[in-house]
Scaffold this active site. Structure first.
Site, PDB file in Angstrom:
ATOM      1  CB  VAL A  14      -0.966  -0.007   1.208  1.00 50.39           C
ATOM      2  CG1 VAL A  14      -1.821   1.249   1.208  1.00 50.39           C
ATOM      3  CG2 VAL A  14      -1.843  -1.252   1.162  1.00 50.39           C
ATOM      4  CE  LYS A 105      -7.609  -5.111   6.617  1.00 49.50           C
ATOM      5  NZ  LYS A 105      -7.029  -4.870   5.296  1.00 49.50           N
ATOM      6  CD  GLU A 129     -12.901   6.068   1.852  1.00 50.93           C
ATOM      7  OE1 GLU A 129     -13.480   7.076   2.255  1.00 50.93           O
ATOM      8  OE2 GLU A 129     -13.470   4.959   1.721  1.00 50.93           O
ATOM      9  CB  VAL A 132     -13.861  -0.556   5.054  1.00 52.02           C
ATOM     10  CG1 VAL A 132     -15.004  -1.464   4.605  1.00 52.02           C
ATOM     11  CG2 VAL A 132     -13.663  -0.651   6.548  1.00 52.02           C
ATOM     12  N   GLY A 187      -0.748 -13.601  -6.065  1.00 45.15           N
ATOM     13  CA  GLY A 187      -0.593 -12.472  -5.148  1.00 45.15           C
ATOM     14  C   GLY A 187      -1.905 -11.982  -4.566  1.00 45.15           C
ATOM     15  CD  GLU A 190      -1.657 -11.056   4.015  1.00 45.33           C
ATOM     16  OE1 GLU A 190      -1.092 -11.476   5.038  1.00 45.33           O
ATOM     17  OE2 GLU A 190      -2.388 -10.074   3.985  1.00 45.33           O
ATOM     18  CG  ASP A 201      -9.394  -8.609   6.085  1.00 45.70           C
ATOM     19  OD1 ASP A 201      -8.598  -7.724   6.446  1.00 45.70           O
ATOM     20  OD2 ASP A 201     -10.113  -8.512   5.063  1.00 45.70           O
ATOM     21  CE  LYS A 205     -10.844  -5.316   4.734  1.00 44.85           C
ATOM     22  NZ  LYS A 205     -10.593  -6.215   3.615  1.00 44.85           N
TER      23      LYS A 205
HETATM   24  N1  LIG Z   1      -2.636  -4.910   0.488  1.00 45.69           N
HETATM   25  C1  LIG Z   1      -3.803  -4.378   0.285  1.00 45.69           C
HETATM   26  O1  LIG Z   1      -4.345  -4.435  -0.832  1.00 45.69           O
HETATM   27  C2  LIG Z   1      -4.529  -3.640   1.385  1.00 45.69           C
HETATM   28  C3  LIG Z   1      -5.818  -3.136   1.147  1.00 45.69           C
HETATM   29  C4  LIG Z   1      -6.443  -2.398   2.165  1.00 45.69           C
HETATM   30  C5  LIG Z   1      -5.818  -2.203   3.366  1.00 45.69           C
HETATM   31  N2  LIG Z   1      -4.580  -2.753   3.581  1.00 45.69           N
HETATM   32  C6  LIG Z   1      -3.933  -2.495   4.863  1.00 45.69           C
HETATM   33  O2  LIG Z   1      -2.781  -1.697   4.625  1.00 45.69           O
HETATM   34  C7  LIG Z   1      -1.766  -1.977   5.574  1.00 45.69           C
HETATM   35  C8  LIG Z   1      -0.491  -2.360   4.854  1.00 45.69           C
HETATM   36  O3  LIG Z   1      -0.727  -3.506   4.071  1.00 45.69           O
HETATM   37  P1  LIG Z   1       0.313  -3.991   2.948  1.00 45.69           P
HETATM   38  O4  LIG Z   1      -0.427  -4.962   2.107  1.00 45.69           O
HETATM   39  O5  LIG Z   1       0.943  -2.808   2.324  1.00 45.69           O
HETATM   40  O6  LIG Z   1       1.344  -4.782   3.853  1.00 45.69           O
HETATM   41  P2  LIG Z   1       2.855  -5.196   3.467  1.00 45.69           P
HETATM   42  O7  LIG Z   1       3.011  -5.270   2.005  1.00 45.69           O
HETATM   43  O8  LIG Z   1       3.173  -6.369   4.307  1.00 45.69           O
HETATM   44  O9  LIG Z   1       3.700  -3.937   3.980  1.00 45.69           O
HETATM   45  C9  LIG Z   1       3.951  -3.665   5.328  1.00 45.69           C
HETATM   46  C10 LIG Z   1       5.192  -2.816   5.409  1.00 45.69           C
HETATM   47  O10 LIG Z   1       5.403  -2.438   6.749  1.00 45.69           O
HETATM   48  C11 LIG Z   1       6.721  -2.803   7.140  1.00 45.69           C
HETATM   49  N3  LIG Z   1       6.695  -3.137   8.559  1.00 45.69           N
HETATM   50  C12 LIG Z   1       5.962  -4.094   9.166  1.00 45.69           C
HETATM   51  N4  LIG Z   1       6.168  -4.084  10.485  1.00 45.69           N
HETATM   52  C13 LIG Z   1       7.071  -3.093  10.724  1.00 45.69           C
HETATM   53  C14 LIG Z   1       7.688  -2.598  11.874  1.00 45.69           C
HETATM   54  N5  LIG Z   1       7.430  -3.099  13.087  1.00 45.69           N
HETATM   55  N6  LIG Z   1       8.562  -1.570  11.743  1.00 45.69           N
HETATM   56  C15 LIG Z   1       8.829  -1.063  10.538  1.00 45.69           C
HETATM   57  N7  LIG Z   1       8.265  -1.490   9.385  1.00 45.69           N
HETATM   58  C16 LIG Z   1       7.388  -2.495   9.490  1.00 45.69           C
HETATM   59  C17 LIG Z   1       7.112  -3.962   6.252  1.00 45.69           C
HETATM   60  O11 LIG Z   1       8.511  -4.003   6.170  1.00 45.69           O
HETATM   61  P3  LIG Z   1       9.302  -5.109   5.302  1.00 45.69           P
HETATM   62  O12 LIG Z   1       8.901  -4.878   3.883  1.00 45.69           O
HETATM   63  O13 LIG Z   1      10.713  -4.809   5.554  1.00 45.69           O
HETATM   64  O14 LIG Z   1       8.846  -6.429   5.812  1.00 45.69           O
HETATM   65  C18 LIG Z   1       6.453  -3.531   4.945  1.00 45.69           C
HETATM   66  O15 LIG Z   1       7.265  -2.625   4.258  1.00 45.69           O
HETATM   67  C19 LIG Z   1      -2.336  -3.098   6.448  1.00 45.69           C
HETATM   68  O16 LIG Z   1      -2.947  -2.521   7.582  1.00 45.69           O
HETATM   69  C20 LIG Z   1      -3.397  -3.731   5.569  1.00 45.69           C
HETATM   70  O17 LIG Z   1      -4.431  -4.357   6.294  1.00 45.69           O
HETATM   71  C21 LIG Z   1      -3.931  -3.461   2.617  1.00 45.69           C
END
Ligand SMILES: NC(=O)c1ccc[n+]([C@@H]2O[C@H](COP(=O)([O-])OP(=O)(O)OC[C@H]3O[C@@H](n4cnc5c(N)ncnc54)[C@H](OP(=O)(O)O)[C@@H]3O)[C@@H](O)[C@H]2O)c1
Length: 426
Positions: A14, A105, A129, A132, A187, A190, A201, A205
């Site tokens: 994100v 969320k 925003e 959810v 992808g 997870e 999840d 939401k």
């Molecule tokens: N993916 C989606 O489509 C989506 C949609 C809606 C909402 N969300 C929400 O958006 C948020 C991020 O999701 P994402 O999919 O982007 O996750 P992600 O790809 O796993 O990215 C998380 C990032 O945070 C870093 N991180 C995790 N723990 C950390 C810590 N303690 N200190 C420093 N950095 C840390 C990770 O570092 P590393 O890369 O070094 O591991 C990674 O860069 C989540 O809350 C998720 O529920 C995601």
């Protein structure tokens, strides 16, 4: 032109999508807002990893306090996910007088009230925003254009991974394990898919949505939740014969002074708009007492759709900062209703039983249901062999009453096994 500085925590899906959205449309955003939004620092715990974006290495920091304590940063964007340390970081940012944008969320469902109060005490905004429906602007719509409504019902497909799996099982006859593997390879799922496939999840939401729509404070742990791991091809095929599809549905409705809700695989009639929401798409169907039925549809996940929603929040706050009125924007999480939580409430159910093909069994099952006050809407006996499946759609009842009736059928040996019970939406 006013410059608004943003610090981003995390640089995963994100966060890179947010960065790319700003890069893609920077000029357009500047022209339409008169504000220059600059991502000045990014918390990146592994700066040696290629994140696929063009960032000046000086922007990366490894100590979160270099962002949370930076007096020049106006907005902290939390995109690391999970409850901790995300909550701790957001709380510190709010306490330091910074506006916070998040897509998280899980943290909001558990700590939203505390974070919202902190935002109000410190006269800053907490916006979410993207938490959810990913790219679907449902939170904005509920809290702005639809705010004159009293809402009766929410029905949502809010998890792309599970919707992809169920769609593939329905349309291509694939089995659960092979679709999950395919979704992981593409992808959409997870490596540890339990949060998605077990429904947690979706419960997070739904908890956030119920706060927005009903003002109800119902933590995800209180929401009756069932995922899709037990949904079989057999049930998907029988659902089709009843004119339905099986979807993982987040549902909540107001009944008198109470809110009923649940997260469950649910039979939805093909004529319902939500039945045509397939693959990784999400939809949220809401009924208001003035607007009537509204459905929001779009991509519920993915770096750019979610980045678009995160950027929307950042731009709103940046424009308000420019006008000197950031705190005049309404806080959006609310827990102000008198409604009490009634759990799962009454629903219609689909029931699949295995019975011995003996005369009189059907009568015994019908009279047991009758003894528990359960009436049958329709029944199907698909094929004849020694052990036959019997399918029922039953009228509204409490799940606990249905479970007692089914236990009684098994105890009396009228039924060999109860193979499936699923909610039905009409
Ligand atoms: N993916 C989606 O489509 C989506 C949609 C809606 C909402 N969300 C929400 O958006 C948020 C991020 O999701 P994402 O999919 O982007 O996750 P992600 O790809 O796993 O990215 C998380 C990032 O945070 C870093 N991180 C995790 N723990 C950390 C810590 N303690 N200190 C420093 N950095 C840390 C990770 O570092 P590393 O890369 O070094 O591991 C990674 O860069 C989540 O809350 C998720 O529920 C995601």
């Amino acid at each position: 032109m006013k410059t608004v500085k943003v610090g981003v925590l995390g640089i995963g899906n994100v966060a890179t999508g947010t960065y790319k959205t700003l890069q893609l449309n920077r000029e357009k955003i500047q022209k339409s807002t008169g504000v220059d939004i600059v991502i000045s620092k990014i918390l990146n715990r592994r700066p040696d990893v290629d994140r696929g974006i063009d960032v000046d290495p000086g922007v990366y920091v490894q100590d979160v306090n270099l962002i949370l304590d930076d007096p020049e940063i106006d907005i902290v964007v939390e995109l690391i996910g999970g409850i901790e340390p995300a909550t701790e970081y957001m709380a510190k940012a709010l306490a330091n007088g910074k506006h916070v944008v998040t897509a998280n969320k899980a943290a909001l469902a558990v700590n939203g009230k505390m974070l919202q109060n902190l935002a109000m005490e410190n006269k800053v905004m907490l916006r979410f925003e993207a938490s959810v429906g990913g790219g679907i602007p449902v939170i904005n719509a509920i809290t702005t254009a639809l705010r004159s409504n009293d809402f009766d019902e929410i029905l949502g497909i809010v998890n792309g991974t599970t919707n992809y799996i169920l769609t593939q099982m329905t349309d291509n006859g694939s089995d659960y394990d092979s679709v999950l593997k395919d979704a992981q390879e593409k992808g959409f799922a997870e490596r540890d898919p339990s949060g998605d496939v077990e429904g947690h999840d979706v419960a997070n939401k739904l908890s956030v949505l119920m706060s927005l729509v009903f003002g109800a404070d119902i933590p995800p742990s209180d929401i009756p939740t069932q995922g899709i791991t037990s949904v079989s091809k057999v049930d998907i095929n029988y659902a089709t014969q009843f004119g339905c599809k099986i979807k993982l549905i987040a549902a909540a409705r107001k009944v008198g002074d109470t809110v009923e809700c649940e997260v469950q695989p649910t039979l939805i009639p093909l004529t319902h708009p939500i039945a045509s929401v397939n693959n990784e798409f999400n939809a949220i169907f809401i009924t208001g007492n003035a607007v009537d039925d509204v459905m929001f549809y779009g991509k519920g996940a993915g770096p750019l759709p979610t980045g678009s929603a995160v950027m929307g929040d950042i731009i709103d706050i940046a424009c308000a900062i420019d006008k000197g009125s950031a705190f005049d924007m309404q806080p959006v999480l609310r827990y102000d209703s008198e409604l009490t939580f009634a759990g799962e409430g009454v629903n219609q159910y689909y029931v699949r039983l295995s019975v011995e093909d003996k005369p009189g069994i059907l009568g015994k099952i019908s009279s047991t249901f009758g003894n528990f006050g359960i009436s049958i809407e329709s029944m199907m006996q698909p094929k004849h062999s020694e052990i036959v499946p019997l399918l029922f759609i039953i009228h509204e009842t409490k799940r606990s009453v249905l479970d007692d009736a089914l236990a009684d059928l098994v105890a009396n040996n009228y039924v060999k096994s109860v193979d499936s019970v699923m909610k039905v939406v009409k």
